[in-house]
Design an enzyme around this catalytic site. Structure first.
Site, PDB file in Angstrom:
ATOM      1  N   THR A  11       0.858  -1.172   0.000  1.00  0.00           N
ATOM      2  CA  THR A  11       0.000   0.000   0.000  1.00  0.00           C
ATOM      3  C   THR A  11       0.901   1.230   0.000  1.00  0.00           C
ATOM      4  O   THR A  11       2.127   1.121  -0.130  1.00  0.00           O
ATOM      5  CB  THR A  11      -0.978  -0.046   1.190  1.00  0.00           C
TER       6      THR A  11
ATOM      7  N   LYS B 265       3.911   1.560  -3.637  1.00  0.00           N
ATOM      8  CA  LYS B 265       3.475   0.927  -4.883  1.00  0.00           C
ATOM      9  C   LYS B 265       4.409   1.213  -6.060  1.00  0.00           C
ATOM     10  O   LYS B 265       4.477   0.410  -6.998  1.00  0.00           O
ATOM     11  CB  LYS B 265       2.045   1.351  -5.220  1.00  0.00           C
TER      12      LYS B 265
ATOM     13  N   ASN C 193       0.824  -3.417  -6.442  1.00  0.00           N
ATOM     14  CA  ASN C 193       0.267  -3.633  -5.106  1.00  0.00           C
ATOM     15  C   ASN C 193       0.375  -5.092  -4.674  1.00  0.00           C
ATOM     16  O   ASN C 193      -0.042  -5.447  -3.573  1.00  0.00           O
ATOM     17  CB  ASN C 193      -1.198  -3.171  -5.045  1.00  0.00           C
TER      18      ASN C 193
ATOM     19  N   ASP D 190      -5.472  -3.862  -8.167  1.00  0.00           N
ATOM     20  CA  ASP D 190      -6.452  -2.796  -7.968  1.00  0.00           C
ATOM     21  C   ASP D 190      -7.300  -2.589  -9.223  1.00  0.00           C
ATOM     22  O   ASP D 190      -8.509  -2.363  -9.133  1.00  0.00           O
ATOM     23  CB  ASP D 190      -5.754  -1.471  -7.628  1.00  0.00           C
TER      24      ASP D 190
ATOM     25  N   GLY E 266      -4.782  11.466  -7.910  1.00  0.00           N
ATOM     26  CA  GLY E 266      -3.636  10.772  -7.333  1.00  0.00           C
ATOM     27  C   GLY E 266      -3.409   9.406  -7.962  1.00  0.00           C
ATOM     28  O   GLY E 266      -3.883   9.105  -9.059  1.00  0.00           O
TER      29      GLY E 266
END
Length: 275
Positions: free
Chosen positions: A64, A68, A89, A105, A130
């Site tokens: 996390t 990453k 991740n 993800d 982001g």
């Protein structure tokens, strides 16, 4: 006697992570009594030393923030999915000693949306710019047939999002954060901002809104997600994303063909309710 296979989540801060709850629930449901999953507070400076100390008992790592991207130079290879957003991740340690990175993800987002009946949309909006926003764009590349409007706070962020759009093959348009309420006319809105950022927008949610994918899971529901539900819209939450990406991690790390989604979600819901 120590466990024969180990996995863990790394990050900083890490105390809040639900990953141990989800992975341990999977191991219990699968009968993997000799597997363990822990959490370790590791920042970018400490990451190389941690990775160097991994022995043959380790099967995988979850990463996390802020790790990453920092993990990539320490790996033997990464998947095309991870390369597309320059973010890993998931690390699988193979039997021949290689360390291979992936990004669950992105397919996790797609799976969470599909579970709620969202498979194709004609346009979408993204709140924020982001790292999670770039993953959202990668997911939207597969399900959005038209433009994606990103609502951002600065021209520099706008440039970044347009750059990701070009790289990922998504028609990204940008708009000022002050106009973020305009996003709510899109059939799919993905909120990728930190806790509290979208609270002021809750009052602007229209009746009959489309689908909101809010990547937060604690606190839940967010003010935006609560308003969305009250006005008849469909909501996909951060726990949905967390569980679906964890399902893929468990399958990659353990080699099982199908991780126990329902058991993992129930464990996550129970842990959140206890907070």
């Amino acid at each position: 006697m120590s466990a024969t296979r180990r996995a863990a989540v790394l990050g900083s801060p890490i105390a809040h992570s639900l990953s141990p709850v989800l992975h341990r629930a999977a191991y219990a449901a699968l009968g993997l009594g000799d597997w363990s999953y822990d959490r370790f507070e590791v920042d970018e400076a400490g990451l190389p030393g941690f990775v160097a100390g991994l022995d043959a008992s380790w099967a995988g790592l979850s990463l996390t923030m802020p790790l990453k991207r920092a993990i990539i130079p320490l790996l033997d290879g990464i998947s095309d999915t991870a390369a597309s957003v320059e973010a890993v991740n998931t690390v699988v340690l193979t039997e021949d000693g290689r360390r291979v990175g992936d990004n669950t993800d992105i397919p996790g987002m797609i799976a969470a949306l599909r579970e709620r009946g969202v498979e194709k949309v004609e346009s979408a909006a993204v709140l924020g710019a982001g790292a999670t926003a770039s993953s959202a764009l990668a997911a939207l590349a597969g399900i959005c047939g038209g433009p994606v409007t990103a609502y951002v706070r600065s021209e520099a962020r706008a440039d970044e999002m347009r750059g990701w759009g070009e790289r990922l093959g998504v028609d990204v348009r940008t708009a000022a954060w002050d106009d973020a309420a305009q996003a709510f006319s899109a059939p799919l809105v993905v909120a990728t901002t930190p806790a509290g950022t979208t609270d002021a927008l809750a009052a602007a949610v229209p009746a009959g809104a489309g689908t909101l994918f809010d990547v937060l899971y604690d606190p839940w529901p967010t003010a935006l997600a609560a308003a969305w539900s009250e006005r008849g819209g469909k909501v996909v939450g951060g726990l949905d994303l967390l569980v679906h990406q964890a399902v893929l991690q468990v399958e990659q790390m353990t080699g099982v063909p199908s991780a126990p989604l329902a058991a993992m979600r129930a464990a996550g819901e129970q842990a959140l309710a206890a907070r």
